[in-house]
Design an enzyme around this catalytic site. Structure first.
Site, PDB file in Angstrom:
ATOM      1  N   LYS A 164       0.853  -1.204   0.000  1.00  0.00           N
ATOM      2  CA  LYS A 164       0.000   0.000   0.000  1.00  0.00           C
ATOM      3  C   LYS A 164       0.889   1.255   0.000  1.00  0.00           C
ATOM      4  O   LYS A 164       0.571   2.263  -0.654  1.00  0.00           O
ATOM      5  CB  LYS A 164      -0.935  -0.005   1.213  1.00  0.00           C
ATOM      6  CG  LYS A 164      -1.806   1.268   1.330  1.00  0.00           C
ATOM      7  CD  LYS A 164      -2.777   1.384   0.188  1.00  0.00           C
ATOM      8  CE  LYS A 164      -3.641   2.591   0.054  1.00  0.00           C
ATOM      9  NZ  LYS A 164      -3.680   3.700   0.914  1.00  0.00           N
ATOM     10  N   GLU A 171       1.006   6.783  -6.550  1.00  0.00           N
ATOM     11  CA  GLU A 171      -0.090   7.786  -6.572  1.00  0.00           C
ATOM     12  C   GLU A 171       0.496   9.218  -6.528  1.00  0.00           C
ATOM     13  O   GLU A 171       0.058  10.101  -7.275  1.00  0.00           O
ATOM     14  CB  GLU A 171      -0.966   7.499  -5.362  1.00  0.00           C
ATOM     15  CG  GLU A 171      -2.158   8.390  -5.133  1.00  0.00           C
ATOM     16  CD  GLU A 171      -2.891   7.960  -3.842  1.00  0.00           C
ATOM     17  OE1 GLU A 171      -3.480   6.866  -3.827  1.00  0.00           O
ATOM     18  OE2 GLU A 171      -2.850   8.711  -2.844  1.00  0.00           O
TER      19      GLU A 171
HETATM   20  N1  LIG Z   1      -9.396   8.829   3.604  1.00  0.00           N
HETATM   21  C1  LIG Z   1      -8.860   7.976   2.738  1.00  0.00           C
HETATM   22  O1  LIG Z   1      -8.974   8.150   1.508  1.00  0.00           O
HETATM   23  C2  LIG Z   1      -8.126   6.751   3.214  1.00  0.00           C
HETATM   24  C3  LIG Z   1      -7.932   5.693   2.322  1.00  0.00           C
HETATM   25  C4  LIG Z   1      -7.276   4.544   2.772  1.00  0.00           C
HETATM   26  C5  LIG Z   1      -6.824   4.465   4.069  1.00  0.00           C
HETATM   27  N2  LIG Z   1      -7.023   5.510   4.909  1.00  0.00           N
HETATM   28  C6  LIG Z   1      -6.576   5.345   6.297  1.00  0.00           C
HETATM   29  O2  LIG Z   1      -7.696   4.914   7.067  1.00  0.00           O
HETATM   30  C7  LIG Z   1      -7.587   5.411   8.407  1.00  0.00           C
HETATM   31  C8  LIG Z   1      -8.821   6.244   8.722  1.00  0.00           C
HETATM   32  O3  LIG Z   1      -8.891   7.286   7.790  1.00  0.00           O
HETATM   33  P1  LIG Z   1     -10.199   8.214   7.640  1.00  0.00           P
HETATM   34  O4  LIG Z   1     -10.012   8.929   6.346  1.00  0.00           O
HETATM   35  O5  LIG Z   1     -11.422   7.413   7.886  1.00  0.00           O
HETATM   36  O6  LIG Z   1      -9.962   9.234   8.837  1.00  0.00           O
HETATM   37  P2  LIG Z   1     -11.069  10.080   9.623  1.00  0.00           P
HETATM   38  O7  LIG Z   1     -10.317  11.151  10.303  1.00  0.00           O
HETATM   39  O8  LIG Z   1     -12.194  10.437   8.720  1.00  0.00           O
HETATM   40  O9  LIG Z   1     -11.647   9.046  10.700  1.00  0.00           O
HETATM   41  C9  LIG Z   1     -10.887   8.545  11.758  1.00  0.00           C
HETATM   42  C10 LIG Z   1     -11.861   8.175  12.863  1.00  0.00           C
HETATM   43  O10 LIG Z   1     -11.136   7.519  13.891  1.00  0.00           O
HETATM   44  C11 LIG Z   1     -11.604   8.006  15.134  1.00  0.00           C
HETATM   45  N3  LIG Z   1     -10.544   7.791  16.106  1.00  0.00           N
HETATM   46  C12 LIG Z   1      -9.333   8.396  16.154  1.00  0.00           C
HETATM   47  N4  LIG Z   1      -8.610   7.889  17.158  1.00  0.00           N
HETATM   48  C13 LIG Z   1      -9.387   6.955  17.761  1.00  0.00           C
HETATM   49  C14 LIG Z   1      -9.201   6.100  18.865  1.00  0.00           C
HETATM   50  N5  LIG Z   1      -8.052   6.085  19.531  1.00  0.00           N
HETATM   51  N6  LIG Z   1     -10.208   5.264  19.198  1.00  0.00           N
HETATM   52  C15 LIG Z   1     -11.379   5.277  18.514  1.00  0.00           C
HETATM   53  N7  LIG Z   1     -11.614   6.067  17.470  1.00  0.00           N
HETATM   54  C16 LIG Z   1     -10.629   6.897  17.098  1.00  0.00           C
HETATM   55  C17 LIG Z   1     -11.948   9.464  14.904  1.00  0.00           C
HETATM   56  O11 LIG Z   1     -12.864   9.954  15.861  1.00  0.00           O
HETATM   57  C18 LIG Z   1     -12.530   9.398  13.490  1.00  0.00           C
HETATM   58  O12 LIG Z   1     -13.933   9.216  13.498  1.00  0.00           O
HETATM   59  C19 LIG Z   1      -6.283   6.197   8.452  1.00  0.00           C
HETATM   60  O13 LIG Z   1      -5.248   5.358   8.889  1.00  0.00           O
HETATM   61  C20 LIG Z   1      -6.069   6.590   6.996  1.00  0.00           C
HETATM   62  O14 LIG Z   1      -4.722   6.852   6.684  1.00  0.00           O
HETATM   63  C21 LIG Z   1      -7.680   6.655   4.527  1.00  0.00           C
HETATM   64  O1  LIG Z   2      -5.337   4.690  -1.962  1.00  0.00           O
HETATM   65  C1  LIG Z   2      -6.037   5.513  -1.389  1.00  0.00           C
HETATM   66  O2  LIG Z   2      -7.237   5.373  -1.148  1.00  0.00           O
HETATM   67  C2  LIG Z   2      -5.382   6.795  -0.926  1.00  0.00           C
HETATM   68  O3  LIG Z   2      -4.020   6.782  -1.174  1.00  0.00           O
HETATM   69  C3  LIG Z   2      -5.571   6.947   0.551  1.00  0.00           C
HETATM   70  O4  LIG Z   2      -4.773   6.016   1.226  1.00  0.00           O
HETATM   71  C4  LIG Z   2      -5.431   8.339   1.125  1.00  0.00           C
HETATM   72  O5  LIG Z   2      -6.174   9.265   0.445  1.00  0.00           O
HETATM   73  C5  LIG Z   2      -4.030   8.712   1.431  1.00  0.00           C
HETATM   74  O6  LIG Z   2      -3.986   8.632   2.835  1.00  0.00           O
HETATM   75  C6  LIG Z   2      -3.573  10.096   1.054  1.00  0.00           C
HETATM   76  O7  LIG Z   2      -2.203  10.114   1.347  1.00  0.00           O
HETATM   77  P1  LIG Z   2      -1.373  11.439   1.522  1.00  0.00           P
HETATM   78  O8  LIG Z   2      -2.039  12.201   2.639  1.00  0.00           O
HETATM   79  O9  LIG Z   2      -0.007  10.998   1.895  1.00  0.00           O
HETATM   80  O10 LIG Z   2      -1.459  12.146   0.212  1.00  0.00           O
END
Ligand SMILES: NC(=O)c1ccc[n+]([C@@H]2O[C@H](COP(=O)([O-])OP(=O)(O)OC[C@H]3O[C@@H](n4cnc5c(N)ncnc54)[C@H](O)[C@@H]3O)[C@@H](O)[C@H]2O)c1
Ligand SMILES: O=C(O)[C@H](O)[C@@H](O)[C@H](O)[C@H](O)COP(=O)(O)O
Length: 306
Positions: A164, A171
């Site tokens: 990833k 990306e």
């Molecule tokens: N947003 C994306 O496109 C994306 C894609 C793939 C992976 N991710 C990963 O997925 C994870 C979540 O991302 P997201 O975009 O949903 O973030 P987000 O900020 O929208 O949501 C995170 C949630 O976790 C909760 N949280 C934080 N700490 C906590 C704890 N200790 N116990 C319980 N709840 C807690 C927060 O209240 C929040 O609701 C991250 O690791 C992120 O890097 C994000």
């Molecule tokens: O594959 C995906 O869905 C994205 O990559 C996702 O993981 C997220 O949007 C990244 O957390 C952004 O990463 P940066 O904050 O490092 O640009």
């Protein structure tokens, strides 16, 4: 099957919804009570029947570490923890070992697809033991996109987040290439229809892709991207990719440059370019621009003709 999900934000909330639509029973915990089904991690564990599976979807680093520590205290032998956040793969090895010492399984799962995953499915990149991955397969099957692709068991613990991380490095470089192409076309005095050019590329071209589709979506909303400042954050994946490249002595010029371009985007002024300008001035008497706006004495020379 039954699954506990911790972290019900943009990703975890939609994943819980997709799993429920797919017939699974999901119990969610978030530190934000407005999102949570239960009041604590312990209550979440109590609501699941053993052997339990719990998916962690919180920000990488301290929040993930604290959650995994908490689960290590609450869960029992035979249970499985999945970390679906964007954790650094080196953290996985530590988490896997800590949980394994208590007989708790651990899977790291890189998840891609962002907020579109609810409808389109999430690409899943999994690391862990075969037996653990097999147990979670009904969950992976529902989360992944329909069809042949979108799921891989990449290897042992850490492998899911390693791939990833590289996916995100790619990306970064792809987005940077689209951005640079856009800037150059915008700078030209012969191209008069920039958004139409990018739209046309969505079919038939070598560079057609989901990122290009999303770029066109953004241009349709704001044709000059006037409402967005040229400032790009990063949440670690690009840095870890470049660090891994150094560790393996693998050349990564495009991905490294795209990471550094993000750092540059956060500067109002460049200390490095102040040095370059000062040195040109020192050795060649070339003009510098004053930080206060006025030019210094000294005439610049035009670039050599090519
Ligand atoms: N947003 C994306 O496109 C994306 C894609 C793939 C992976 N991710 C990963 O997925 C994870 C979540 O991302 P997201 O975009 O949903 O973030 P987000 O900020 O929208 O949501 C995170 C949630 O976790 C909760 N949280 C934080 N700490 C906590 C704890 N200790 N116990 C319980 N709840 C807690 C927060 O209240 C929040 O609701 C991250 O690791 C992120 O890097 C994000
Ligand atoms: O594959 C995906 O869905 C994205 O990559 C996702 O993981 C997220 O949007 C990244 O957390 C952004 O990463 P940066 O904050 O490092 O640009």
């Amino acid at each position: 099957m039954e699954l506990g999900i911790i972290g019900l934000g943009k990703m975890g909330g939609n994943m819980a919804e997709r799993l429920r639509r797919g017939g699974h029973t999901v119990v969610g915990y978030d530190r934000d009570p407005a999102l949570s089904d239960v009041g604590s991690l312990r209550e979440l564990a109590e609501r699941l029947s053993p052997p339990r599976a719990v998916w962690v979807m919180v920000p990488a680093g301290r929040p993930t570490q604290d959650t995994i520590n908490g689960l290590g205290e609450i869960l029992d032998e035979g249970d499985i923890v999945v970390d679906g956040g964007n954790s650094h793969y080196v953290d996985d090895q530590k988490h896997g070992e800590e949980l394994a010492a208590k007989g708790i399984g651990f899977i790291d799962c890189g998840v891609s697809g962002g907020v579109w995953g609810l409808e389109n499915g999430y690409a899943l990149m999994v690391g862990g033991e075969e037996e653990h991955v097999r147990r979670l397969m009904p969950i992976f099957e529902t989360l992944k996109p329909e069809g042949e692709f979108g799921f891989v068991h990449s290897g042992k613990v850490g492998a899911g987040h390693f791939v990833k991380m590289v996916h995100n490095g790619i990306e970064y470089a792809m987005m940077q290439a689209f951005g640079e192409g856009y800037e150059l076309i915008e700078a030209s005095d012969v191209v008069t229809n920039v958004p139409e050019t990018f739209r046309s590329w969505q079919e038939g071209t070598v560079i057609r892709s989901w990122l290009l589709d999303l770029m066109n979506r953004a241009l349709a909303e704001d044709p000059e991207l006037d409402d967005i400042r040229g400032y790009a954050n990063d949440s670690g994946e690009g840095r870890w990719t470049v660090q891994a490249a150094v560790d393996h002595a693998v050349p990564l010029p495009a991905i490294s440059a795209s990471l550094f371009a993000r750092f540059a985007s956060r500067q109002d002024d460049s200390p490095a370019m102040r040095v370059v300008a000062a040195l040109r001035n020192q050795f060649g008497g070339h003009a510098v621009e004053s930080a206060k706006g006025a030019d210094s004495p000294g005439a610049d020379v035009p670039p050599p003709a090519v």
